[in-house]
Each structure stands twice: as structure tokens, then as C-alpha cells.
Enzyme design. Structure first.
Site, PDB file in Angstrom:
ATOM      1  N   CYS A 178       0.747  -1.145   0.039  1.00  0.00           N
ATOM      2  CA  CYS A 178      -0.026  -0.083   0.104  1.00  0.00           C
ATOM      3  C   CYS A 178       0.921   1.226  -0.032  1.00  0.00           C
ATOM      4  O   CYS A 178       1.343   1.870   0.913  1.00  0.00           O
ATOM      5  CB  CYS A 178      -0.834   0.088   1.167  1.00  0.00           C
ATOM      6  SG  CYS A 178      -1.987   1.328   0.918  1.00  0.00           S
ATOM      7  N   CYS A 352      -6.657   3.850  -0.861  1.00  0.00           N
ATOM      8  CA  CYS A 352      -5.506   4.699   0.139  1.00  0.00           C
ATOM      9  C   CYS A 352      -5.714   5.836  -0.014  1.00  0.00           C
ATOM     10  O   CYS A 352      -5.425   6.755  -1.021  1.00  0.00           O
ATOM     11  CB  CYS A 352      -4.121   4.154  -0.903  1.00  0.00           C
ATOM     12  SG  CYS A 352      -3.647   2.466  -1.071  1.00  0.00           S
TER      13      CYS A 352
END
Ligand SMILES: Cc1cc2nc3c(=O)[nH]c(=O)nc-3n(C[C@H](O)[C@H](O)[C@H](O)COP(=O)(O)OP(=O)(O)OC[C@H]3O[C@@H](n4cnc5c(N)ncnc54)[C@H](O)[C@@H]3O)c2cc1C
Length: 420
Positions: A178, A352
């Protein structure tokens, strides 16, 4: 790494203890899946057993804000018994082995458990120790080295920012699943130091070959970094930390570079728990080897995986967990109770949020094959104040008030109806 007194007097029975559904991990994924299983009425709580050694549940997303000086660590933790669905069975001893042929789990104290269905949600381990010298510097209160990936080091980062008087700042990132999370602390640090007028020289070293895996967001973040005068170095992996000195390695040529620093933020390499591979459930990297669209294990029809520990090729986030949970539950019920095939419904949705300052967030949302999957496209062409307000105020509320009650459907909003 949460040091929360998890040693307790385990009660041992010679007989294996049976549960209809065993869930390994009481983190975001384990909690969400158990809350929805109970709320939707598929099982009575006593038929579900969660294995979780920590006494406190952590909202890890909040550790970014702890490092950024925007919230206290106490706001990111709650005792397990306060967040677990009522009457769900809890085993607070870590799982060390699964025998998927015999539907058996063994915990560290030697206790045996059996299950009809197994859900693995054991997250990832943060491997600071694989960077030479990192733990020594992180654990030294005087060393200017911190990390938002562990709450104590996140508190240290906040203190480091408050006390920083100027100099060279380095932010390191290993290959990560991520990329939004590491950028957060870069921008938040920059914002706080420039508000104080501190003279700084920012350097971001990423092992990946782009600023962000999705071209649209890579461009936006790259332009913002350029505007703020941040220097970005790609394909460089941190291999050693010394007192005010770091060593990076080029991921392709293996050439080494040294640099001095006055402030260092480390993103740790992450890896799945060893018991997954040792139990024959792992893919080639040790992640739970599940079908990317059904979340069912590739070999064992009664084993499921979700969250950070699963092999799904998408960014590992809590947002992804929220999207995976109802699909996993639906498929578990279909295959087990209704004797039907699982549905290939999960398309890799993840999200994200990137704090570009302490007033704005760029919300990145995408799915498999780097395809955009945006919920609010109008507000996602650049960083936005509205996304900031959602991320800072609404998401923690949704997590603690809705998710733990099985009422949060991620971007589908509040779940008032059964998932199947
Ligand atoms: C600093 C930071 C910021 C983040 N920001 C965001 C964000 O803004 N948005 C977002 O969507 N996501 C964010 N995330 C990611 C998000 O927190 C994770 O994706 C999410 O927590 C994954 O849930 P999980 O249940 O798979 O893993 P975890 O929440 O880590 O839970 C795994 C659990 O399994 C337990 N466990 C491990 N091994 C065993 C064992 N052997 N036996 C029994 N139990 C075991 C662990 O103790 C742990 O409680 C962030 C993460 C971090 C660290």
C-alpha cells in the site's frame, strides 16, 4: 509487536475443542467478518471462535495521525472484549499450526481445536529486524528514527517532528503493498515543519519503480512532491541504519549508497506469519493462497483468507477488507450451507487515502489491473478538503461505531440488510 501483556494462564483440555467457524486473527478483518457473521444471523456467536493473542484491538490507520500529531495513541486502541461480538469464543494463545486435511488448529500451548470452516485473517508481520541496525535506532529514545507502522514508534515520530530544528530528512519504503500510507507521513511532516518555518531537505527513497502504482495518482502525488521540493529516489532499498547514517541498495544493480540523516522514517518490510506456509496454505510468498475473486482457498474448499495475509493481488488496506468481507461470507454460506459454487465477485477494490497536508486528502480508489474504481470522481482528480474531513472524522467513527457491530459495508455504506 503490540506489547500488551498477552501472557495468560491458558486452560488446556486434552480433547479438541470444536467450532463451526474458526477465525485466526482478531484484527480489522477478523473482527469485521465475525461481526457480520453474527449480525446477519448465520451463526450464533458461541459457534464462532476467534484466535487473537493481543488484549487490545488496534485501529492501525490511526497511527498515521498519531505520527502526524493529529490524534492520541489511546484513540487508536480498544480492549478486545469491548469490540468482539458478544459471546463469540476467544482463544488468546497464538496459532502455531493448522492441519487443513484434518480441519485442526494447534495453538502455542499445545491445545487442539477443530473447525468446519476456517477463515485466516492473521495480517502481516512488520519485519524491522531485516534492516540491519533499525531496531536499535528505533528503540533508542535519543535517536531520530521512527515509524508510523508501530504505535510506539509513531509517538516517537510525532515527538521528532515537534523537536526538529532543521536538516536532512529521509523516508524509506521497501516494496510495499500500500503505497499511500508511507506518503502520508512525508506530507504531514512537511506541512508541520514548513508551518514552523524549519529549513529542511526532504528525501524519499522507494524500492518500487514509481511514486504510486496507479499512473493517475502517481502523477498527482509526483507533482505535489515537486511543488513542495521533495526529492524522490526510486528503486532504492534501505539495508542498514547506523547513528545518523543509512545505507541503501539499488534493487537492480545492487550498488550501495550511503547518506547521512537528521531525521529518519522507516517503513518496515512486511511478511505473512510463518504458520501459513508451514501448514501448506501459502502461495510462493507465504500468503494464504486464495482465489482472487472468491477468496476461497485454492486447495481447501473450507478454508478462506482475507485482509493483509491473503494472496489477493491488490493493495492491502482496511478498505479492501470491508469490500472482501461480505463476499467471503456469501461464498462461505453458499458453498457450505447451500452446496452451491462460490461467486467470483471480488474485483480487487481497495482504497488508499493520502494526506497531502493536514487539511487535504487525495483518495485513491482502484481495483485489479490498476483500474480506477472511484466513488467520488469529482473530488478525486486532486487532493480535496472534503476527502480530508471524511478520512479524519467519519472513517474512525465508522470503524468504532459501525464496523465492530457488523453494520459497516465500506463504500456501500451502512449495512441494514443481510449480506446473503
Ligand atoms: C500506519 C498504517 C496506516 C494505515 N492506513 C490505512 C488507511 O488509511 N486506510 C486503510 O484502508 N488501511 C490502512 N492501513 C491498513 C490497515 O490497517 C490494514 O490493511 C488492516 O489492519 C488489515 O487487517 P487484517 O485483519 O488483515 O490485519 P491486522 O489488522 O493486522 O490483524 C491481524 C491480527 O492477526 C493476529 N495474529 C497474527 N498472527 C496470529 C496467530 N499466529 N494466531 C492468532 N492471531 C494472530 C494479530 O495479532 C492481529 O491482531 C494502515 C496500516 C498502517 C500500519
Amino acid at each position: 509487536m503490540r506489547n500488551l501483556n498477552h501472557i495468560s494462564l491458558y486452560t488446556f483440555t486434552a480433547r479438541a475443542i470444536h467450532s463451526q467457524v474458526a477465525i485466526i486473527g482478531g484484527g480489522t478483518a477478523g473482527l469485521n467478518v465475525s461481526a457480520q457473521l453474527v449480525r446477519d444471523g448465520h451463526f450464533i456467536p458461541q459457534q464462532i471462535r476467534i484466535f487473537e493473542p493481543y488484549k487490545m484491538h488496534a485501529y492501525q490507520t490511526g497511527w498515521t495521525l498519531v505520527g502526524g500529531g493529529m490524534c492520541k495513541v489511546e484513540q487508536t486502541m480498544k480492549p478486545m472484549e469491548k469490540v468482539l461480538p458478544k459471546n463469540v469464543c476467544l482463544s488468546d494463545c497464538p496459532v502455531v499450526r493448522i492441519d487443513p486435511e484434518q480441519n485442526t488448529i494447534v495453538t502455542m500451548d499445545g491445545q487442539k481445536y477443530t473447525y468446519d470452516q476456517l477463515i485466516v485473517a492473521s495480517g502481516v508481520q512488520r519485519d524491522y529486524a531485516s534492516i540491519k541496525g533499525a531496531l536499535e535506532q528505533l528503540n533508542n529514545p535519543e535517536a531520530p528514527v521512527g515509524s508510523i507502522y508501530y504505535y510506539r514508534y509513531a509517538q516517537k515520530i510525532d515527538k521528532m517532528i515537534r523537536e526538529f530544528e532543521g536538516g536532512k530528512l529521509i523516508f524509506s519504503e521497501p516494496p510495499t503493498k500500500c503505497e499511500g500510507i508511507p506518503s502520508n507521513i512525508v506530507f504531514l511532516t512537511h506541512e508541520r515543519l514548513s508551518t514552523r518555518g524549519v529549513k529542511c531537505d526532504f528525501h524519499v527513497y522507494k524500492a518500487n519503480d514509481s511514486i504510486f502504482g496507479i499512473p493517475k495518482y502517481s502523477q498527482i502525488i509526483g507533482e505535489l512532491a515537486h511543488e513542495k521540493g521533495l526529492h524522490c529516489h526510486l528503486k532504492k532499498r534501505l539495508i542498514e541504519v547506523q547513528d545518523h547514517k543509512v545505507i541503501f541498495e539499488d534493487v537492480e544493480t545492487k550498488q550501495q549508497y550511503t547518506s547521512d540523516y537528521d531525521f529518519l522514517h522507516i517503513v518496515p518490510p512486511q511478511k505473512p506469519a510463518a504458520f501459513i506456509a508451514e501448514s501448506g496454505l501459502g502461495d510462493s510468498d507465504g500468503y494464504v493462497n486464495v482465489h482472487p475473486n472468491t477468496l476461497q482457498h485454492i486447495r481447501y474448499a473450507n478454508v478462506w483468507g482475507l485482509g493483509d495475509c491473503s494472496s489477493v493481488p491488490t493493495s492491502k488496506t482496511a478498505a479492501a477488507v470491508m469490500a472482501q468481507t461480505p463476499i467471503l461470507i456469501k461464498n462461505l454460506i453458499r458453498t457450505w450451507k447451500l452446496k452451491q459454487n462460490p461467486l467470483p465477485e471480488y474485483q480487487g477494490y481497495t482504497s488508499c487515502p493520502v494526506y497531502t497536508s493536514n487539511k487535504k486528502v487525495l483518495l485513491a480508489e482502484f481495483k485489479y489491473n490498476k483500474q480506477l474504481d472511484e466513488t467520488f470522481p469529482v473530488f478525486q482528480s486532486s487532493d480535496s478538503k472534503l476527502m480530508y474531513l471524511m478520512k479524519k472524522h467519519f472513517f474512525p467513527f465508522a470503524y468504532w461505531q459501525l464496523m465492530v457491530r457488523g453494520l459497516w459495508g465500506g463504500r456501500d455504506g451502512i449495512r441494514l440488510f443481510k449480506g446473503v
